[in-house]
Design an enzyme around this catalytic site. Structure first.
Site, PDB file in Angstrom:
ATOM      1  CE  LYS A 274      -0.693  -1.533  14.768  1.00 34.89           C
ATOM      2  NZ  LYS A 274      -0.942  -0.044  14.528  1.00 34.89           N
TER       3      LYS A 274
ATOM      4  CD  GLU B 228      -6.387  -4.461   0.047  1.00 30.33           C
ATOM      5  OE1 GLU B 228      -5.858  -3.562  -0.642  1.00 30.33           O
ATOM      6  OE2 GLU B 228      -7.218  -4.263   0.931  1.00 30.33           O
TER       7      GLU B 228
ATOM      8  CB  CYS C  72      -7.182  -0.321  -1.105  1.00 29.61           C
ATOM      9  SG  CYS C  72      -8.481  -1.506  -0.714  1.00 29.61           S
TER      10      CYS C  72
ATOM     11  CD  GLU D  25      -3.000   3.776  -2.397  1.00 27.52           C
ATOM     12  OE1 GLU D  25      -4.053   3.113  -2.392  1.00 27.52           O
ATOM     13  OE2 GLU D  25      -1.982   3.455  -1.762  1.00 27.52           O
TER      14      GLU D  25
END
Length: 513
Positions: free
Chosen positions: A195, A270, A304, A402
């Site tokens: 997906k 992750e 990331c 973030e």
């Protein structure tokens, strides 16, 4: 805004559109491209213009059911799990060959779909090929534990593929990160349902043709497009999918963790990061500045592992900030297809709005020394100039949260202990970067910093033999090398008696009446 950081010709250029783009992306299930069962679609936007350039099938639970059934059939009745590792390895090397042969086209489509600079998209396409080669080789070279109790017993480990692997991937470097999951999942004999992120579904649709041409059997690879809260959630909740590998936001990871719990699925996640780059006074400042510029502004800052908090020892703080800001202003912002571009267009209007909101917050939390919004002279609304805030306090939102864009916060420190407290003072723990010539300090700091990965006097260079993953809010589990082999296989312990059986005996004589 320093005019050197943009391409003055960009405003006059029409947006680049690759030739032969599809108008509709369909699911790939059981070897066929299919529409959603209810016919639903969603819009996919060109990052540069923000305009719809194609529609993709919008998967729902019924579409996921169909894909899982095809994957399950291929796993239970097809040849893939029963092939020798060397046979699967040959197929996966052919996958890598095809990716390399088509790297320019892959990069063009990836750059157009995601806004990544074309040179960086090309590098990601080539990394995708290397990911397949690595796991194709590893599954052949793999050895497992075997223990002999002399004269009595032999104990060994037998690995088995788990079944249908659910793979949910992000939008920042989609094709490469898909390969990172597809490579080990397929190498170990599983079948998959992928997906991809709804912002960037284009390159994922190329996998079906690559796999078919390479000789991957029908039904081993299945693809369902759709929104995360619909198709992604259905995949996570599906009882026929025993494991999920997910890369994405920490908040989404929490939802996946909760929704997978009733089925006791295997999870590898992750998640987000707010990684520190710690620069001590004895560091090679030229190298540290180059690395920290690249570390937060490459991939448009949408990475990331970005070192988006730079902690600098006070003795060199003013010099570092001045030089860093000047170099950030020289970073070339431009159209993604231009080879000179170093920062391209952010992926989606929603994400642009989020990054700009953080920049406005940053104006109240730090000293703006570079960037601060859209650069001048560029057509389109998806460009954000590399933005640098200095003198940022550790409780500031731009220090703690973030942003996932080309925005960096710089904070001073005095002592090693203060640097460590600042580095560990956020909810995330994915990566950390350390710049110093003191070897003892480097290793001591690495042992104490709360991060799944640490780079000492080094930029973010991945070695697939080592584990990739984070701690705290940055993830659950690790992949890479044998950790990926572990995740995508059951490890069965087999115990064989040698010679006479050695065991206690109960009930031999029986109790007297």
């Amino acid at each position: 805004m320093d005019p050197d950081s943009t391409d003055p010709r960009a405003a006059a250029r029409p947006p680049h559109v690759p030739a032969d783009l599809p108008r509709l992306l369909r699911h790939h299930v059981g070897g066929e491209d299919v529409d959603s069962l209810d016919g639903a679609t969603f819009e996919v936007l060109d990052p540069v213009t923000g305009e719809t350039y194609l529609h993709a099938a919008a998967g729902q639970a019924a579409d996921v059911d169909r894909a899982v059934a095809a994957a399950r059939h291929a796993f239970e009745d097809g040849p893939w799990p029963r092939m020798l590792p060397r046979e699967r390895s040959r197929v996966l090397h052919r996958v890598a060959d095809l990716v390399e042969q088509r790297d320019a086209r892959l990069a063009e489509l990836e750059s157009f779909d995601s806004g990544l600079p074309i040179t960086q998209a090309l590098g990601q396409a080539r990394r995708a090929a290397e990911n397949f080669r690595f796991f194709a080789d590893l599954v052949v070279a793999q050895r497992d534990d075997a223990y002999k109790v002399p004269g009595r017993q032999l104990n060994y480990v037998n690995r088995k593929p788990v079944g249908v692997a659910g793979l949910i991937t992000p939008w920042n470097t989609p094709f490469m990160l898909e390969s990172w999951k597809l490579g080990p999942a397929l190498a170990t004999g599983n079948t998959v349902v992928l997906k991809p992120a709804e912002f960037t579904p284009l390159s994922a649709s190329l996998w079906a043709g690559i796999f078919a041409e390479a000789g991957v059997p029908t039904g081993v690879f299945n693809l369902v497009h759709g929104l995360g809260e619909e198709a992604g959630d259905a995949l996570v909740r599906h009882p026929g999918v025993p494991l999920i590998s997910f890369t994405g936001e920490s908040r989404t990871g929490q939802v996946i963790f909760a929704n997978a719990a009733p089925h006791l699925k295997g999870l590898s996640m992750e998640l987000g990061g707010k990684s520190p780059a710690v620069v001590f006074a004895d560091a090679d400042l030229d190298a540290a500045i180059d690395a920290t510029i690249f570390g937060v502004f490459s991939l448009n800052g949408e990475r990331c592992t970005a070192g988006s908090r730079i902690l600098v020892q006070r003795e060199v703080y003013d010099e570092f900030v001045e030089r860093y800001a000047a170099q950030a202003r020289r970073v070339v912002v431009g159209p993604p297809h231009d080879p000179a571009t170093e920062v391209g267009a952010l992926v989606h209007p929603e994400h642009v709005a989020k990054v700009l909101r953080y920049i406005e917050i940053g104006r109240t939390e730090g000293r703006l020394v570079a960037g601060g919004g859209p650069p001048e002279g560029l057509a389109g609304s998806s460009y954000v100039a590399p933005t640098v805030f200095a003198d940022v306090a550790p409780d500031a939102r731009i220090f703690q949260e973030e942003i996932f864009g080309p925005v960096v916060a710089i904070t001073p420190f005095d002592t090693d202990a203060e640097a460590l407290a600042l580095a560990n003072g956020v909810r995330y723990g994915l990566a950390a970067y350390l710049w110093t010539t003191d070897l003892r300090r480097a290793h001591t700091f690495a042992q104490s910093v709360e991060a799944g990965m640490v780079w000492l006097n080094s930029n973010n260079v991945r070695d697939l033999r080592t584990p990739f993953g984070g701690v705290k809010a940055s993830g659950l589990g690790h992949e890479g090398g044998y950790r990926s082999i572990d995740f995508y296989t059951h490890q069965q312990a087999v115990h064989v008696t040698l010679g006479d059986v050695h065991q206690p005996t109960f009930g031999k004589e029986g109790r007297p009446s």
